[in-house]
Write a protein that holds these residues in place. Structure first.
Motif, PDB file in Angstrom:
ATOM      1  N   VAL A 185       0.838  -1.205   0.000  1.00 16.40           N
ATOM      2  CA  VAL A 185       0.000   0.000   0.000  1.00 16.40           C
ATOM      3  C   VAL A 185       0.873   1.254   0.000  1.00 16.40           C
ATOM      4  CG1 VAL A 185      -1.584   1.358   1.423  1.00 16.40           C
ATOM      5  CG2 VAL A 185      -1.975  -1.078   1.118  1.00 16.40           C
ATOM      6  N   LYS A 186       0.465   2.226  -0.785  1.00 17.85           N
ATOM      7  CA  LYS A 186       1.100   3.536  -0.777  1.00 17.85           C
ATOM      8  C   LYS A 186       0.006   4.597  -0.698  1.00 17.85           C
ATOM      9  CE  LYS A 186       4.181   6.519  -3.543  1.00 17.85           C
ATOM     10  NZ  LYS A 186       4.951   6.586  -4.822  1.00 17.85           N
ATOM     11  N   LEU A 187       0.058   5.412   0.348  1.00 17.79           N
ATOM     12  CA  LEU A 187      -0.913   6.489   0.530  1.00 17.79           C
ATOM     13  C   LEU A 187      -0.217   7.823   0.318  1.00 17.79           C
ATOM     14  CD1 LEU A 187      -3.716   7.543   1.348  1.00 17.79           C
ATOM     15  CD2 LEU A 187      -2.938   7.484   3.729  1.00 17.79           C
ATOM     16  N   GLU A 188      -0.751   8.625  -0.588  1.00 20.79           N
ATOM     17  CA  GLU A 188      -0.191   9.941  -0.883  1.00 20.79           C
ATOM     18  C   GLU A 188      -1.275  11.004  -0.716  1.00 20.79           C
ATOM     19  OE1 GLU A 188       2.614   9.476  -4.615  1.00 20.79           O
ATOM     20  OE2 GLU A 188       0.785   8.253  -4.827  1.00 20.79           O
ATOM     21  N   ALA A 189      -0.881  12.157  -0.180  1.00 20.11           N
ATOM     22  CA  ALA A 189      -1.812  13.268   0.024  1.00 20.11           C
ATOM     23  C   ALA A 189      -1.379  14.460  -0.827  1.00 20.11           C
ATOM     24  CB  ALA A 189      -1.866  13.657   1.487  1.00 20.11           C
ATOM     25  N   ARG A 190      -2.362  15.117  -1.402  1.00 27.01           N
ATOM     26  CA  ARG A 190      -2.101  16.268  -2.270  1.00 27.01           C
ATOM     27  C   ARG A 190      -1.845  17.525  -1.440  1.00 27.01           C
ATOM     28  NH1 ARG A 190      -3.895  16.789  -7.583  1.00 27.01           N
ATOM     29  NH2 ARG A 190      -5.452  15.152  -7.297  1.00 27.01           N
ATOM     30  N   ILE A 191      -0.861  18.314  -1.853  1.00 26.06           N
ATOM     31  CA  ILE A 191      -0.619  19.618  -1.227  1.00 26.06           C
ATOM     32  C   ILE A 191      -1.656  20.613  -1.738  1.00 26.06           C
ATOM     33  CG2 ILE A 191       0.986  21.554  -0.983  1.00 26.06           C
ATOM     34  CD1 ILE A 191       3.288  19.595  -1.246  1.00 26.06           C
ATOM     35  N   LEU A 192      -2.397  21.209  -0.808  1.00 29.65           N
ATOM     36  CA  LEU A 192      -3.401  22.208  -1.166  1.00 29.65           C
ATOM     37  C   LEU A 192      -2.831  23.624  -1.152  1.00 29.65           C
ATOM     38  CD1 LEU A 192      -6.442  20.944   0.927  1.00 29.65           C
ATOM     39  CD2 LEU A 192      -5.998  20.560  -1.507  1.00 29.65           C
ATOM     40  N   GLN A 193      -1.884  23.853  -0.248  1.00 26.33           N
ATOM     41  CA  GLN A 193      -1.408  25.220  -0.055  1.00 26.33           C
ATOM     42  C   GLN A 193      -0.045  25.175   0.637  1.00 26.33           C
ATOM     43  OE1 GLN A 193      -2.887  28.585   2.970  1.00 26.33           O
ATOM     44  NE2 GLN A 193      -4.433  28.131   1.405  1.00 26.33           N
ATOM     45  N   ILE A 194       0.806  26.138   0.292  1.00 23.57           N
ATOM     46  CA  ILE A 194       2.070  26.341   0.997  1.00 23.57           C
ATOM     47  C   ILE A 194       1.945  27.620   1.821  1.00 23.57           C
ATOM     48  CG2 ILE A 194       4.549  26.713   0.788  1.00 23.57           C
ATOM     49  CD1 ILE A 194       3.718  23.945  -0.102  1.00 23.57           C
ATOM     50  N   ARG A 195       2.252  27.534   3.107  1.00 26.19           N
ATOM     51  CA  ARG A 195       2.101  28.684   4.010  1.00 26.19           C
ATOM     52  C   ARG A 195       3.462  29.051   4.609  1.00 26.19           C
ATOM     53  NH1 ARG A 195      -3.079  29.891   5.321  1.00 26.19           N
ATOM     54  NH2 ARG A 195      -2.326  31.185   7.048  1.00 26.19           N
ATOM     55  N   GLN A 196       3.745  30.347   4.643  1.00 29.03           N
ATOM     56  CA  GLN A 196       4.924  30.869   5.324  1.00 29.03           C
ATOM     57  C   GLN A 196       4.497  31.320   6.720  1.00 29.03           C
ATOM     58  OE1 GLN A 196       7.908  30.775   3.981  1.00 29.03           O
ATOM     59  NE2 GLN A 196       7.410  30.358   1.833  1.00 29.03           N
ATOM     60  N   VAL A 197       5.069  30.675   7.737  1.00 34.56           N
ATOM     61  CA  VAL A 197       4.658  30.952   9.113  1.00 34.56           C
ATOM     62  C   VAL A 197       5.868  31.478   9.888  1.00 34.56           C
ATOM     63  CG1 VAL A 197       3.634  29.992  11.199  1.00 34.56           C
ATOM     64  CG2 VAL A 197       2.983  29.085   8.955  1.00 34.56           C
ATOM     65  N   PRO A 198       5.766  32.634  10.544  1.00 37.16           N
ATOM     66  CA  PRO A 198       6.894  33.167  11.312  1.00 37.16           C
ATOM     67  C   PRO A 198       7.257  32.279  12.495  1.00 37.16           C
ATOM     68  CG  PRO A 198       5.204  34.842  10.927  1.00 37.16           C
ATOM     69  CD  PRO A 198       4.606  33.518  10.541  1.00 37.16           C
ATOM     70  N   ALA A 199       8.378  32.547  13.110  1.00 38.37           N
ATOM     71  CA  ALA A 199       8.778  31.832  14.321  1.00 38.37           C
ATOM     72  C   ALA A 199       7.849  32.184  15.472  1.00 38.37           C
ATOM     73  CB  ALA A 199      10.222  32.175  14.682  1.00 38.37           C
ATOM     74  N   ASP A 200       7.723  31.255  16.416  1.00 40.40           N
ATOM     75  CA  ASP A 200       6.955  31.438  17.653  1.00 40.40           C
ATOM     76  C   ASP A 200       5.473  31.656  17.391  1.00 40.40           C
ATOM     77  OD1 ASP A 200       9.321  31.279  19.226  1.00 40.40           O
ATOM     78  OD2 ASP A 200       9.753  33.363  18.698  1.00 40.40           O
ATOM     79  N   VAL A 201       4.939  30.957  16.379  1.00 44.74           N
ATOM     80  CA  VAL A 201       3.519  31.043  16.052  1.00 44.74           C
ATOM     81  C   VAL A 201       2.895  29.654  16.172  1.00 44.74           C
ATOM     82  CG1 VAL A 201       1.851  31.504  14.210  1.00 44.74           C
ATOM     83  CG2 VAL A 201       3.815  33.021  14.533  1.00 44.74           C
ATOM     84  N   PRO A 202       1.783  29.517  16.909  1.00 49.09           N
ATOM     85  CA  PRO A 202       1.131  28.210  17.024  1.00 49.09           C
ATOM     86  C   PRO A 202       0.378  27.847  15.755  1.00 49.09           C
ATOM     87  CG  PRO A 202      -0.109  29.842  18.240  1.00 49.09           C
ATOM     88  CD  PRO A 202       1.121  30.540  17.748  1.00 49.09           C
TER      89      PRO A 202
END
Length: 384
Positions: free
Chosen positions: A236-253
């Protein structure tokens, strides 16, 4: 184009795994196949056809409803129903030529009564409890049936079986105890074929093989013995599609509950898969995870990418900060498990077992039945 994930299942690999096990036990032992729970999540119909094409002629399911479906796919096969005889369901077993694995005195009496009422002698197995304390006849009831010649004349006893409680733990002394109990009780039914070994039992050696083995997880490429590196072919091989790329600063939940906080400027890929698709929530990242128990990871174009934050119903995030931007892009696929990502390892991060991952596979994936590519694990890049 309308699916968020892709599930590739290699039925040729399943058939090849069965052939390896058949060769291991030898020609004198019937190598059956457990295809319960939709063939461990891989699809009952295509898996059964592949196994039958490889020469498998005996199958085990859990429920009669599975047996009815299986009968349409493999008309000439022997089909055993592990959960026994459901009350009042004997006509269904008879019509589909299913063999109940009788695990109680009440089941044996009901099957015998049904056979007498129809004036037919139908096949069945007996399940002896040798220490699992789940399904199965007690020693006293086993001896009672063995002494009841009228009952044994009402139906054709084609198999006597038991089930190992600790077979996947090779060093467990309980395996030998169960073997001794089974040997003592199966002798009450001279001439009847016997079966004790599942996938792990096969690897315990010839003493456990008897006349039939019943591999399950080994057919599907899962862990056979706890902690052992041996695996058969990945299925079995399970792959997930990337919907979005997000740039997140440091120290952010990030994510539900603000479960994990970035320690640096971080690039996250948001994947279109979650626990609603069978990927377990406990595999996600969290600030509370100890350093020696990192979250699960995926693989993107040869790069290991750890999960970041909680897995939600439909989405998850992976850290792609160190992956070239031309690879970590919208529409690309991340392997969640398969040739490059060991399913058993992912199961461990989720505090479960690969059986559960397989049987939890959701129905939203695009299912593709095709050969898997060879793993590229030797060239994986560690991304931190």
């Amino acid at each position: 184009m309308v699916h968020g994930s892709r599930l590739t299942i290699d039925t040729d690999a399943i058939a090849a795994n069965w052939q390896v096990l058949r060769e291991r036990v030898g020609a004198s032992v019937n190598c059956a196949a457990a295809v319960k729970s939709d063939a461990y999540g891989c699809g009952l119909a295509p898996v059964a056809r592949a196994l039958a094409g490889a020469g498998c002629s005996t199958f085990f399911v859990a429920l009669p409803q599975e047996g009815v479906v299986l009968r349409r796919e493999v008309p000439g096969a022997v089909i055993y129903v592990l959960n026994g005889l459901l009350p009042g369901a004997a006509p269904i077993y008879a019509e589909a030529r299913l063999r109940p694995v009788l695990g109680s005195l009440a089941e044996a009496e009901e099957w015998a009564l049904f056979c007498r009422s129809r004036k037919v002698v139908l096949d069945a197995a007996l399940h002896i409890d040798t220490g699992m304390n789940r399904l199965g006849l007690s020693e006293a009831d086993t001896r009672r049936i063995a002494a009841d010649s009228a009952m044994l004349q009402a139906f054709d006893l084609t198999l006597v079986m038991s089930h190992l409680a600790c077979g996947s733990t090779a060093g467990s002394p309980f395996n030998a105890q169960q073997l001794a109990r089974f040997k003592a009780l199966q002798e009450l039914f001279p001439g009847t074929p016997c079966s004790l070994a599942n996938s792990a039992g096969i690897h315990l050696g010839p003493d456990y093989h008897f006349d039939m083995v019943r591999p399950g997880i080994a057919l599907y490429g899962g862990e056979i013995i706890e902690g052992a590196p041996e695996r058969l072919q990945t299925v079995v091989k399970l792959e997930a599609r990337i919907l979005q790329i997000r740039q997140v600063p440091a120290d952010v939940p990030v994510g539900y509950g603000q479960g994990q906080t970035t320690r640096r400027p971080t690039r996250l890929a948001i994947l279109s898969t979650g626990y609603g698709d069978g990927y377990h929530r406990r595999a996600g990242g969290a600030d509370t995870r100890p350093d020696d128990a990192p979250p699960a990871h995926g693989v993107l174009a040869g790069h290991k990418v750890p999960l970041f934050g909680r897995v939600s119903m439909d989405l998850m995030a992976v850290d792609v900060t160190d992956v070239p931007s031309e690879l970590a892009r919208r529409g690309a696929f991340v392997e969640l498990y398969g040739p490059d990502v060991d399913m058993s390892h992912i199961a461990g991060t989720a505090e479960t077992i690969d059986y559960e991952l397989l049987t939890s596979l959701g129905h939203r994936h695009q299912r593709v039945y095709a050969p898997l590519q060879a793993p590229a694990a030797a060239t994986l890049k560690e991304d931190r």
